[in-house]
Scaffold this motif. Structure first.
Motif, mmCIF file in Angstrom:
data_model
loop_
_atom_site.group_PDB
_atom_site.id
_atom_site.type_symbol
_atom_site.label_atom_id
_atom_site.label_comp_id
_atom_site.label_asym_id
_atom_site.label_seq_id
_atom_site.Cartn_x
_atom_site.Cartn_y
_atom_site.Cartn_z
ATOM 1 N N MET A 4 28.590 13.315 19.963
ATOM 2 C CA MET A 4 30.000 12.981 19.874
ATOM 3 C C MET A 4 30.844 14.247 19.675
ATOM 4 O O MET A 4 31.807 14.279 18.926
ATOM 5 N N GLY A 5 30.405 15.322 20.371
ATOM 6 C CA GLY A 5 31.165 16.571 20.308
ATOM 7 C C GLY A 5 30.840 17.426 19.111
ATOM 8 O O GLY A 5 31.381 18.536 18.989
ATOM 9 N N ASN A 6 29.985 16.942 18.237
ATOM 10 C CA ASN A 6 29.613 17.728 17.061
ATOM 11 C C ASN A 6 28.342 18.526 17.356
ATOM 12 O O ASN A 6 27.350 17.971 17.823
ATOM 13 N N VAL A 7 28.363 19.815 17.038
ATOM 14 C CA VAL A 7 27.233 20.725 17.272
ATOM 15 C C VAL A 7 26.599 21.036 15.935
ATOM 16 O O VAL A 7 27.278 21.533 15.012
ATOM 17 N N VAL A 8 25.305 20.734 15.856
ATOM 18 C CA VAL A 8 24.599 20.972 14.603
ATOM 19 C C VAL A 8 23.427 21.919 14.901
ATOM 20 O O VAL A 8 22.408 21.502 15.460
ATOM 21 N N PRO A 9 23.533 23.267 14.546
ATOM 22 C CA PRO A 9 22.418 24.198 14.777
ATOM 23 C C PRO A 9 21.412 24.133 13.653
ATOM 24 O O PRO A 9 21.764 23.883 12.509
ATOM 25 N N LEU A 10 20.169 24.390 14.021
ATOM 26 C CA LEU A 10 19.130 24.425 13.013
ATOM 27 C C LEU A 10 19.059 25.795 12.359
ATOM 28 O O LEU A 10 18.683 25.919 11.198
ATOM 29 N N ASP A 11 19.400 26.834 13.125
ATOM 30 C CA ASP A 11 19.305 28.232 12.653
ATOM 31 C C ASP A 11 20.626 28.913 12.987
ATOM 32 O O ASP A 11 21.202 28.655 14.065
ATOM 33 N N PRO A 12 21.121 29.751 12.105
ATOM 34 C CA PRO A 12 22.384 30.433 12.393
ATOM 35 C C PRO A 12 22.350 31.273 13.669
ATOM 36 O O PRO A 12 23.403 31.601 14.229
#
Length: 428
Positions: free
Chosen positions: A62-70
């Motif tokens: 839904m347009g949200n980006v969630v990275p696991l690592d910086p």
């Protein structure tokens, strides 16, 4: 930090699989740089995930980006109804090498390959150098700590002259490569070693400079100035000793080049000794020059001598021939005359000798005849009867008739005198 391993399973929605395209299919980047991937699909599903070597990296919903690592980041956008998402991996590590995938939830997925390469060091050993023109020198380039095995090449004054591909040694995950380049020194040059792996847009370069010098030897025409008779051929010899590189030797007569020497040199170490000969037919007084030069010289070294042409000697051939002919004729005449005179004298001497013999024989015969006649006429006991008018002288009568014998040979005073004396003796 939790690590999630994903199992990518393509899902069929509505009986048809949506198309997914992941670019680039293979990406090579240098260690510590960043890697960019783009995933696009015609699916309307807004949820998807990025993973690296099967490990969850970034999720988008839904347009949200969630990275696991910086080190991971992502963004999305639509172009003409095509959904696009980009993955950015910064400061890539050697462990990042592997598969990069994108998968839309409930939809298709795409897989790409990431290669992390390492840039090592490059250097030409020995640095700048100075060599004698025409001699050969060798450069060595060392490329250490590269991954994968690098491509190496050489350039001299910007022109590629050699590639090195088979001189690497692997040490762990990296390669150490050594490449050598032989160069014949001709002119001052810039020598470069170029090392590159596929992830590099431009190679790593090591540069050194080659300074070329030449050795100027000696040049001399042996024998010095000379004088020859017109029309006679003479030979000049030029000696160019201790030159490097091999010099060009040429001749000129009165400023006109007449011969070049190219194959008369002998190498002794790094220098050359060149000898060149020039045959010349003497016609006029001339200036003879030997010119010696190497390519780096702006003007040649010159040795000069002078040829003086003397007058051609008078040809006495005809005069000698005529003299010899006349001498031979005179000698022949004298020989013939001598033979004739000798034969004539011999004949005369023989004739005189025969005449003397004949005269002696005649004289002997005549004396014999006179003696015989006298003995017949001189008879003291004979007395004539007076019929012939004899004279009486005591008791002896002598006849005064004595007829002269007839001559059958030429008159000779010797014989006449003998006859008279004989007659006088008889009458006494």
């Amino acid at each position: 930090m939790a690590v999630f391993r994903l199992v990518l399973i393509p899902l069929i929605i509505g009986g048809a699989a949506a198309q997914v395209e992941l670019k680039p299919q293979n990406l090579a980047v240098l260690l510590g740089s960043q890697a960019l991937f783009n995933c696009s699909t015609t699916s309307a599903q807004p949820a998807m995930i990025w993973s690296l070597n099967g490990i969850f990296a970034v999720s988008i919903q839904m347009g949200n980006v969630v990275p696991l690592d910086p080190r991971f980041s992502a963004k999305t956008y639509n172009i003409s109804g095509i959904f696009n998402t980009e993955l950015n991996i910064s400061e890539v590590k050697r462990s990042d090498t592997g598969e990069v995938s994108c998968q839309f939830l409930g939809g298709p997925f795409g897989v790409s390959r990431l290669s992390v390469q390492e840039r090592g060091s490059v250097a030409i050993t020995g640095g700048n150098r100075t060599v004698i023109q025409g001699s050969q020198t060798e450069f060595q380039c060392q490329a250490l700590g590269w991954s994968p095995e690098p491509n190496m090449s050489w350039t001299v004054n910007g022109v590629v002259v050699k590639n090195c591909t088979n001189s690497s040694v692997a040490q762990g995950n990296v390669f150490n490569t050594i490449c050598t380049l032989p160069v014949t020194a001709a002119i001052n040059s810039s020598v470069q070693c170029l090392v590159k792996v596929s992830s590099m847009s431009s190679p790593e370069i090591s540069t050194v400079f080659l300074s070329v010098v030449y050795l100027r030897g000696s040049v001399a025409i042996i024998g010095g100035n000379r004088t020859v008779i017109q029309g006679v051929q003479t030979e000049f010899q030029c000696q160019a000793f201790a030159w490097s590189p091999e010099p060009n030797v040429s001749w000129s007569v009165n400023g006109v080049v007449v011969k070049n020497c190219t194959n008369s040199s002998v190498a002794q170490g790094n220098v050359f000794n060149t000898i060149c000969t020039l045959p010349v037919t003497a016609t006029i007084n001339s200036s003879v020059q030997c010119l010696v030069k190497v390519s780096s010289m702006s003007s040649p070294d010159i040795s000069t001598i002078f040829l003086t042409v003397g007058p051609k000697p008078r040809d006495y051939t005809i005069l000698i021939a005529v003299t010899v002919a006349f001498s031979a004729a005179a000698l022949l005449f004298l020989l013939i005359f001598g033979i004739f005179f000798f034969c004539r004298r011999r004949k005369k001497e023989k004739s005189g000798y025969e005449e003397e013999v004949r005269r002696a024989q005649l004289q002997s015969q005549h004396m014999a005849t006179i003696t015989s006649d006298a003995r017949g006429r001189d008879n003291r006991g004979y007395v004539t009867d007076g019929r012939y008018g004899g004279n009486h002288n005591g008791a002896v009568w002598n006849t005064d008739y004595s007829p002269k014998p007839q001559r059958s040979y030429p008159k000779d005073d010797f014989f006449d005198d003998g006859y008279k004396n004989h007659r006088h003796m008889t009458m006494v």
